[in-house]
Design an enzyme around this catalytic site. Structure first.
Site, PDB file in Angstrom:
ATOM      1  N   SER A  90       0.838  -1.207   0.000  1.00 39.07           N
ATOM      2  CA  SER A  90       0.000   0.000   0.000  1.00 39.07           C
ATOM      3  C   SER A  90       0.874   1.260   0.000  1.00 39.07           C
ATOM      4  O   SER A  90       1.800   1.375  -0.797  1.00 39.07           O
ATOM      5  CB  SER A  90      -0.938  -0.041   1.207  1.00 39.07           C
ATOM      6  OG  SER A  90      -1.932   0.939   1.100  1.00 39.07           O
TER       7      SER A  90
ATOM      8  N   ASP B 120      -8.237  -4.827  -6.484  1.00 37.55           N
ATOM      9  CA  ASP B 120      -7.849  -3.910  -5.407  1.00 37.55           C
ATOM     10  C   ASP B 120      -8.342  -2.509  -5.764  1.00 37.55           C
ATOM     11  O   ASP B 120      -7.997  -1.992  -6.830  1.00 37.55           O
ATOM     12  CB  ASP B 120      -6.312  -3.928  -5.301  1.00 37.55           C
ATOM     13  CG  ASP B 120      -5.778  -3.034  -4.189  1.00 37.55           C
ATOM     14  OD1 ASP B 120      -6.595  -2.354  -3.518  1.00 37.55           O
ATOM     15  OD2 ASP B 120      -4.542  -3.021  -4.006  1.00 37.55           O
TER      16      ASP B 120
END
Ligand SMILES: *[C@@H]1O[C@H](CO)[C@@H](O)[C@H](O)[C@H]1NC(C)=O
Ligand SMILES: *[C@@H]1O[C@H](CO)[C@@H](O)[C@H](O)[C@H]1NC(C)=O
Ligand SMILES: *[C@@H]1O[C@H](CO)[C@@H](O)[C@H](O)[C@H]1NC(C)=O
Ligand SMILES: *[C@@H]1O[C@H](CO)[C@@H](O)[C@H](O)[C@H]1NC(C)=O
Ligand SMILES: *[C@@H]1O[C@H](CO)[C@@H](O)[C@H](O)[C@H]1NC(C)=O
Ligand SMILES: *[C@@H]1O[C@H](CO)[C@@H](O)[C@H](O)[C@H]1NC(C)=O
Ligand SMILES: *[C@@H]1O[C@H](CO)[C@@H](O)[C@H](O)[C@H]1NC(C)=O
Length: 558
Positions: free
Chosen positions: A211, A486
């Site tokens: 991330s 995602d």
């Protein structure tokens, strides 16, 4: 006396763990409403912390206090501390202690590494310890005979260099300082119990992040190529953006078809009713939010369940199933005729007739009930207090328990990623058109009044992040790994806006099918028991890291 402190603190640690993870997730997807939700979710913990008086600094003030932990993991991985300058770019001698943890299970003294370091990113490093135990750090350390490390990010967890989170005291929370922390750590650390020198560049270091930390892993490879031998950016958000509307596009397209159509329909209907003065209050009352003054505050509460998509993980022990539960709830038969749910959304047989001639698809009533039961019910004062975002004084507390101020500060200064509806209101969407950039970013103007030494700009300056490569970021021994569904994929090198690339050993470029956020970071004790696609990516990661290491030569022997 000491025992009492230790027990109290370990309870706090455990609750802090769960809460800070959800706090970070809320804030990633929301602006000011995210802070409200963080506050609701952390009510109990904040109360507890006030009782204990000095929360995060207990350890920092005296790093000799060793907390007696009550889980096996934390016994095996006690806190370690590394001294860092608060400001790497001045002559000031002020320092703080940066926390880290090591796994030496697989290390053979004298073998010379490698070191696998996981960047803790925007949360307490404690949340990352599972990756040291059974996740990607353990997997790569085991395969390579290396030392595994989790390095907490400055300002998060207990690596806190300041007495409060005022604008001025947050001024050392930025990308350049955090990168310099990692560089100094890699080149200067000595690990407890290991007597040989494992510093970079004489030892190969593999830098992993997921991330935000994934973007940092890629950035470290670009900024410190001599120290970072290899890097793995998993769901690395290397593309900073102001308006992150594509986040919801991924969910709209990947979610259960029926669920997505119901959300699209509800979104259009709600936006339309908010434009009808006599209907507006009634609509809000269905959700228990009739006393919420601002329409954008109302719709921002309604977006909350969409955040559950990101909380999915392939491992049922850690993943959330709340998104699917929410979808199932929308479809709950409430008309006394189950078969209407197979009719197209909005079909007349699905309509519920309400006072004032209002007719709504039954899924909207379910949506309303869900919000009422799961969020509004948490509020024990007025809904304006709990879910209103227009009272600046609610965002001005700067104590160390206001952890939401950290990632949000980074968002407001260098990263952006504000949640918004698509730019064209006619575009199919599952979020209200009232979710504008102005609304989502207003927290930046509310929460960080100008300080004496630092002023948060009205909008973040994302230029510096994107100048490091953006979608095209690339280097030899930099791996890019992303998840197909995602919601952050649009901000990674696997964005639909990015050029396609070849996947090679030297520059791996891999997408995990059906995966959400950094799925490769999680692992099982025995990787043969992982689902097929996860086993596959772990196998590939082991292969490319081993291949990279074959080419390593210490500078002294080059
Ligand atoms: C640090 O000190 C040196 C020598 O005293 C000086 O030349 C330099 O400008 C100082 N740097 C900063 C950022 O203050
Ligand atoms: C390592 O530490 C020394 C001082 O202890 C410092 O001068 C040097 O800059 C550090 N290395 C890095 C890369 O920060
Ligand atoms: C989608 O949701 C509907 C209703 O909740 C359910 O009947 C259907 O089986 C789901 N579809 C898939 C592919 O899971
Ligand atoms: C239930 O709904 C279906 C689909 O609209 C309809 O065909 C059927 O007649 C309904 N049954 C009853 C008992 O109303
Ligand atoms: C704003 O919030 C503060 C406390 O956070 C409260 O004292 C004040 O009454 C609120 N102002 C309004 C207009 O509601
Ligand atoms: C944004 O940052 C870039 C590079 O860091 C800088 O060159 C530019 O002047 C900044 N823009 C504004 C408006 O401050
Ligand atoms: C790992 O799991 C596989 C498949 O279930 C099994 O054959 C193997 O013995 C396990 N290995 C260990 C070390 O438990």
């Amino acid at each position: 006396m000491r025992l009492a402190v230790a027990l109290l603190s370990s309870t706090l640690l455990l609750t802090a763990n769960a809460a800070s993870a959800s706090g970070a997730d809320y804030i990633r997807a929301y602006g000011a409403q995210g802070v409200n939700l963080w506050r609701l979710a952390n009510r109990e913990r904040i109360k507890e912390r006030h009782i204990s008086q000095r929360p995060a600094l207990v350890v920092q003030d005296n790093s000799n206090i060793v907390f007696k932990a009550d889980t096996e993991e934390s016994n095996e991985f006690p806190d370690q501390w590394f001294t860092q300058p608060i400001d790497h770019f001045s002559n000031s001698s002020d320092t703080f202690k940066q926390r880290y943890w090591i796994n030496t299970r697989h290390y053979t003294p004298g073998s010379g590494g490698p070191v696998i370091v996981l960047d803790g990113g925007e949360t307490s490093g404690e949340d990352r310890i599972p990756f040291l135990d059974t996740g990607i750090v353990e997997i790569l350390a085991k395969a390579t005979g290396g030392v595994g490390v989790v390095l907490e990010h400055r300002y998060y967890g207990k690596s806190v260099p300041v007495p409060d989170f005022s604008t001025d005291n947050l001024r050392w929370l930025n990308n350049d300082q955090a990168a310099a922390d990692s560089a100094r750590f890699m080149s200067n650390v000595t690990f407890p119990g290991i007597h040989e020198d494992l510093t970079a560049p004489n030892t190969p270091w593999i830098y992993y992040g997921g991330s935000y930390a994934g973007a940092r892993a890629a950035h470290m490879k670009i900024l410190y190529p001599d120290l970072v031998y290899g890097a793995i950016a998993s769901s690395g958000v290397t593309h900073a953006t102001l308006s992150n509307w594509e986040y919801y596009e991924i969910i709209r397209n990947a979610a259960n078809h029926t669920c997505a159509r119901q959300l699209e329909h509800a979104t259009l209907a709600i936006d339309a009713l908010l434009g009808v003065p006599y209907a507006k209050r009634y609509l809000k009352s269905l959700f228990g939010l009739e006393d919420l003054a601002h329409d954008d505050d109302f719709i921002s509460v309604l977006e909350t369940p969409l955040g559950y998509w990101q909380a999915k993980v392939w491992d049922p022990a850690v993943g959330s199933t709340k998104f699917d539960q929410f979808c199932a709830f929308l479809d709950k038969p409430i008309l006394g005729n189950d078969s209407v749910s197979s009719l197209p959304v909005g079909h007349e047989d699905r309509l519920v007739h309400l006072p004032g001639g209002i007719e709504l698809d039954f899924s909207i009533l379910n949506y309303a009930q869900y919000i009422k039961e799961n969020f509004v019910s948490q509020c024990d004062t007025s809904v304006e207090d709990c879910f209103g975002t227009y009272n600046d004084s609610n965002f001005l507390a700067t104590g160390l328990d206001q952890e939401w101020r950290l990632w949000l500060f980074q968002v407001c200064t260098e990263w952006g990623f504000f949640s918004t509806a698509p730019p064209d209101p006619a575009y199919p969407r599952i979020v209200s058109k009232l979710l504008t950039l102005e609304y989502s970013s207003k927290i930046c103007r509310q929460a960080y009044p100008a300080g004496k030494h630092f002023v948060v700009p009205p909008m973040p300056n994302i230029t510096a992040v994107n100048a490091l490569g953006d979608f095209a970021i690339a280097a030899d021994r930099l791996a890019i790994i992303d998840g197909e569904v995602d919601p952050w994929r649009p901000c990674t090198p696997h964005s639909d806006y990015a050029a396609d690339r070849e996947d090679t050993i030297l520059q791996p470029f891999k997408i995990i099918p059906n995966a959400v956020h950094h799925y490769d970071e999680y692992g099982l004790k025995n990787i043969s028991n992982e689902p097929k696609d996860i086993r596959k990516i772990h196998g590939e990661m082991i292969v490319f890291v081993m291949e990279w290491l074959k080419g390593f030569k210490a500078p002294s022997s080059r």
